[in-house]
Design a protein around this motif. Sequence first.
Motif, PDB file in Angstrom:
ATOM      1  N   CYS A  38     -16.011 -22.131   8.589  1.00  0.00           N
ATOM      2  CA  CYS A  38     -16.817 -20.908   8.429  1.00  0.00           C
ATOM      3  C   CYS A  38     -16.397 -20.167   7.157  1.00  0.00           C
ATOM      4  N   CYS A  41     -18.096 -20.328   3.590  1.00  0.00           N
ATOM      5  CA  CYS A  41     -19.274 -19.533   3.242  1.00  0.00           C
ATOM      6  C   CYS A  41     -19.058 -18.037   3.441  1.00  0.00           C
ATOM      7  N   HIS A  42     -18.049 -17.651   4.239  1.00  0.00           N
ATOM      8  CA  HIS A  42     -17.875 -16.227   4.570  1.00  0.00           C
ATOM      9  C   HIS A  42     -16.484 -15.725   4.208  1.00  0.00           C
ATOM     10  N   LYS A  60     -22.061 -18.390  -0.653  1.00  0.00           N
ATOM     11  CA  LYS A  60     -22.942 -19.140   0.252  1.00  0.00           C
ATOM     12  C   LYS A  60     -23.341 -18.391   1.524  1.00  0.00           C
ATOM     13  N   PRO A  62     -23.005 -14.170   3.689  1.00  0.00           N
ATOM     14  CA  PRO A  62     -22.587 -12.774   3.605  1.00  0.00           C
ATOM     15  C   PRO A  62     -21.109 -12.574   3.966  1.00  0.00           C
ATOM     16  N   PHE A  71     -21.129  -4.755  13.260  1.00  0.00           N
ATOM     17  CA  PHE A  71     -21.893  -5.276  14.392  1.00  0.00           C
ATOM     18  C   PHE A  71     -21.527  -4.606  15.705  1.00  0.00           C
ATOM     19  N   TYR A  75     -23.343  -8.271  20.302  1.00  0.00           N
ATOM     20  CA  TYR A  75     -24.344  -8.992  19.512  1.00  0.00           C
ATOM     21  C   TYR A  75     -23.845 -10.348  18.991  1.00  0.00           C
ATOM     22  N   LEU A  76     -22.624 -10.338  18.426  1.00  0.00           N
ATOM     23  CA  LEU A  76     -22.166 -11.527  17.696  1.00  0.00           C
ATOM     24  C   LEU A  76     -22.098 -12.782  18.555  1.00  0.00           C
ATOM     25  N   TRP A  79     -25.516 -14.210  18.933  1.00  0.00           N
ATOM     26  CA  TRP A  79     -26.059 -14.808  17.707  1.00  0.00           C
ATOM     27  C   TRP A  79     -25.341 -16.103  17.358  1.00  0.00           C
ATOM     28  N   LEU A  86     -32.071 -14.656   9.590  1.00  0.00           N
ATOM     29  CA  LEU A  86     -32.129 -13.211   9.379  1.00  0.00           C
ATOM     30  C   LEU A  86     -33.117 -12.863   8.283  1.00  0.00           C
ATOM     31  N   THR A  87     -33.252 -13.762   7.342  1.00  0.00           N
ATOM     32  CA  THR A  87     -34.204 -13.535   6.261  1.00  0.00           C
ATOM     33  C   THR A  87     -35.138 -14.750   6.214  1.00  0.00           C
ATOM     34  N   TYR A  91     -29.977 -18.090   1.109  1.00  0.00           N
ATOM     35  CA  TYR A  91     -28.996 -17.124   0.640  1.00  0.00           C
ATOM     36  C   TYR A  91     -28.773 -17.315  -0.857  1.00  0.00           C
ATOM     37  N   HIS A 103     -28.254 -22.493  10.613  1.00  0.00           N
ATOM     38  CA  HIS A 103     -26.868 -22.031  10.700  1.00  0.00           C
ATOM     39  C   HIS A 103     -26.107 -22.775  11.800  1.00  0.00           C
ATOM     40  N   VAL A 114     -14.695 -16.492  18.752  1.00  0.00           N
ATOM     41  CA  VAL A 114     -14.918 -16.152  17.341  1.00  0.00           C
ATOM     42  C   VAL A 114     -15.443 -14.721  17.230  1.00  0.00           C
ATOM     43  N   ARG A 185     -27.938  -4.779  17.134  1.00  0.00           N
ATOM     44  CA  ARG A 185     -27.140  -5.539  16.185  1.00  0.00           C
ATOM     45  C   ARG A 185     -26.179  -4.690  15.366  1.00  0.00           C
TER      46      ARG A 185
HETATM   47  C1  HEC Z   1     -23.032 -23.370   4.622  1.00  0.00           C
HETATM   48  C2  HEC Z   1     -22.628 -21.994   4.716  1.00  0.00           C
HETATM   49  C3  HEC Z   1     -22.301 -21.383   6.060  1.00  0.00           C
HETATM   50  C4  HEC Z   1     -21.390 -21.841   7.004  1.00  0.00           C
HETATM   51  C5  HEC Z   1     -20.560 -23.096   6.995  1.00  0.00           C
HETATM   52  C6  HEC Z   1     -21.355 -20.808   8.032  1.00  0.00           C
HETATM   53  N1  HEC Z   1     -22.211 -19.788   7.723  1.00  0.00           N
HETATM   54 FE1  HEC Z   1     -22.452 -18.061   8.750  1.00  0.00          FE
HETATM   55  N2  HEC Z   1     -23.987 -17.524   7.530  1.00  0.00           N
HETATM   56  C7  HEC Z   1     -24.398 -18.231   6.426  1.00  0.00           C
HETATM   57  C8  HEC Z   1     -25.586 -17.601   5.862  1.00  0.00           C
HETATM   58  C9  HEC Z   1     -26.376 -18.061   4.651  1.00  0.00           C
HETATM   59  C10 HEC Z   1     -25.849 -16.467   6.683  1.00  0.00           C
HETATM   60  C11 HEC Z   1     -27.013 -15.512   6.556  1.00  0.00           C
HETATM   61  C12 HEC Z   1     -28.149 -16.093   7.361  1.00  0.00           C
HETATM   62  C13 HEC Z   1     -29.488 -15.536   7.022  1.00  0.00           C
HETATM   63  O1  HEC Z   1     -29.598 -14.682   6.117  1.00  0.00           O
HETATM   64  O2  HEC Z   1     -30.467 -15.940   7.692  1.00  0.00           O
HETATM   65  C14 HEC Z   1     -24.798 -16.431   7.703  1.00  0.00           C
HETATM   66  C15 HEC Z   1     -24.663 -15.445   8.655  1.00  0.00           C
HETATM   67  C16 HEC Z   1     -23.582 -15.328   9.505  1.00  0.00           C
HETATM   68  C17 HEC Z   1     -23.302 -14.182  10.334  1.00  0.00           C
HETATM   69  C18 HEC Z   1     -24.074 -12.884  10.333  1.00  0.00           C
HETATM   70  C19 HEC Z   1     -25.038 -12.740  11.450  1.00  0.00           C
HETATM   71  C20 HEC Z   1     -25.815 -11.455  11.286  1.00  0.00           C
HETATM   72  O3  HEC Z   1     -26.536 -11.097  12.222  1.00  0.00           O
HETATM   73  O4  HEC Z   1     -25.734 -10.794  10.247  1.00  0.00           O
HETATM   74  C21 HEC Z   1     -22.169 -14.474  11.052  1.00  0.00           C
HETATM   75  C22 HEC Z   1     -21.469 -13.583  12.049  1.00  0.00           C
HETATM   76  C23 HEC Z   1     -21.759 -15.809  10.682  1.00  0.00           C
HETATM   77  N3  HEC Z   1     -22.635 -16.300   9.745  1.00  0.00           N
HETATM   78  C24 HEC Z   1     -20.675 -16.465  11.216  1.00  0.00           C
HETATM   79  C25 HEC Z   1     -20.358 -17.800  10.935  1.00  0.00           C
HETATM   80  C26 HEC Z   1     -19.378 -18.580  11.663  1.00  0.00           C
HETATM   81  C27 HEC Z   1     -18.536 -18.081  12.822  1.00  0.00           C
HETATM   82  C28 HEC Z   1     -19.363 -19.820  11.098  1.00  0.00           C
HETATM   83  C29 HEC Z   1     -18.551 -21.029  11.504  1.00  0.00           C
HETATM   84  C30 HEC Z   1     -18.849 -21.563  12.825  1.00  0.00           C
HETATM   85  C31 HEC Z   1     -20.319 -19.805  10.010  1.00  0.00           C
HETATM   86  N4  HEC Z   1     -20.915 -18.576   9.957  1.00  0.00           N
HETATM   87  C32 HEC Z   1     -20.554 -20.877   9.167  1.00  0.00           C
HETATM   88  C33 HEC Z   1     -23.809 -19.350   5.899  1.00  0.00           C
HETATM   89  C34 HEC Z   1     -22.826 -20.103   6.545  1.00  0.00           C
END
Ligand code: HEC
Length: 234
Positions: A38, A41-42, A60, A62, A71, A75-76, A79, A86-87, A91, A103, A114, A185
């Motif tokens: 995770c 990208c975060h 990659k 937010p 949050f 919620y989390l 989701w 979300l959009t 991204y 996702h 988590v 949210r």
């Molecule tokens: C390849 C990149 C990538 C990986 C790997 C990834 N994410 Fe994300 N994540 C994103 C993107 C892009 C968004 C925004 C989604 C959108 O705008 O629709 C996001 C959004 C989120 C959000 C925000 C939800 C919200 O409502 O704002 C959370 C929390 C999150 N990810 C957690 C995780 C977790 C936990 C993992 C591992 C299991 C993970 N992400 C793995 C790219 C990634």
Amino acid sequence: MNYRRMFMIGLSIMALLSINWTVAEAQDGKGIFKSKGCGDCHAVEGPSKLKNIEDRVKQKGPDLWFAGSKFKPRYLKTWLEKPSDLTGVKYSELLPVKGKNSHPALSGKEASDVSNYLMTLKDKDMATGIIDDKKKMKRSALFKAGTLFQKTQVCFGCHLFKPKKRAKRAIGGFSGPSLVGAKKRLTGDWVYSYLKDQKRYVPLGRMPIYQGPTFQAYPDKDLKALAQYIVNLY
Ligand code: HEC
Ligand code: HEC
């Protein structure tokens, strides 16, 4: 020892156990976050180190370093188990998203661990206790804030929202995160803090700046009204 006392001691032990339980889950959550990649990208450490647009384009996903302030607790988990888009764009690009819900999803237990971990990530400098999330807006206040959102600036040009609780369909644009269900949210204090100083949370973002020396700046009371409005959105 009387029963009442034993009962109270029992209760305290149970309370302590449940705190330990949540702490342990948050630790597991941190491990899962790492092992599932995770963090690729975060960012979970803030404030953001983004310097220029090249850094931004490479990003990659937010930032989550303020997830626990942004949050609502329940919620989390939901989701993460069933992520929804979300959009409507990729991204860091403005291309339409192909294939819905790309996702990564987590199982129930993982999502809960988590989520507990992410909720420990607080923005320590954020002011709290400013917006009361539970406050129902009076009709006149709702109308005024609705005007700020729909007419003074066309916020919904980029954000989907439901103009009324029972509206059948959401309306609005897709380039910003959807604000449908923002009530469940987002926290009001975070939305206010974000509207007051977006760059702190999303440097080099795509949303116009509505504070400081710009033509479209809102006074502080309007930012508060907008925050209250947004956390009342169904
Ligand atoms: C390849 C990149 C990538 C990986 C790997 C990834 N994410 Fe994300 N994540 C994103 C993107 C892009 C968004 C925004 C989604 C959108 O705008 O629709 C996001 C959004 C989120 C959000 C925000 C939800 C919200 O409502 O704002 C959370 C929390 C999150 N990810 C957690 C995780 C977790 C936990 C993992 C591992 C299991 C993970 N992400 C793995 C790219 C990634
Ligand atoms: C030109 C498109 C655009 C307009 C107009 C716009 N936004 Fe945004 N908004 C975005 C984007 C894109 C983001 C995601 C952060 C970024 O990239 O800047 C965002 C993020 C947000 C967020 C945080 C949501 C989240 O899930 O992280 C809120 C709240 C918000 N906007 C409220 C508003 C309000 C209130 C207005 C009107 C005063 C507005 N927006 C106008 C594009 C826009």
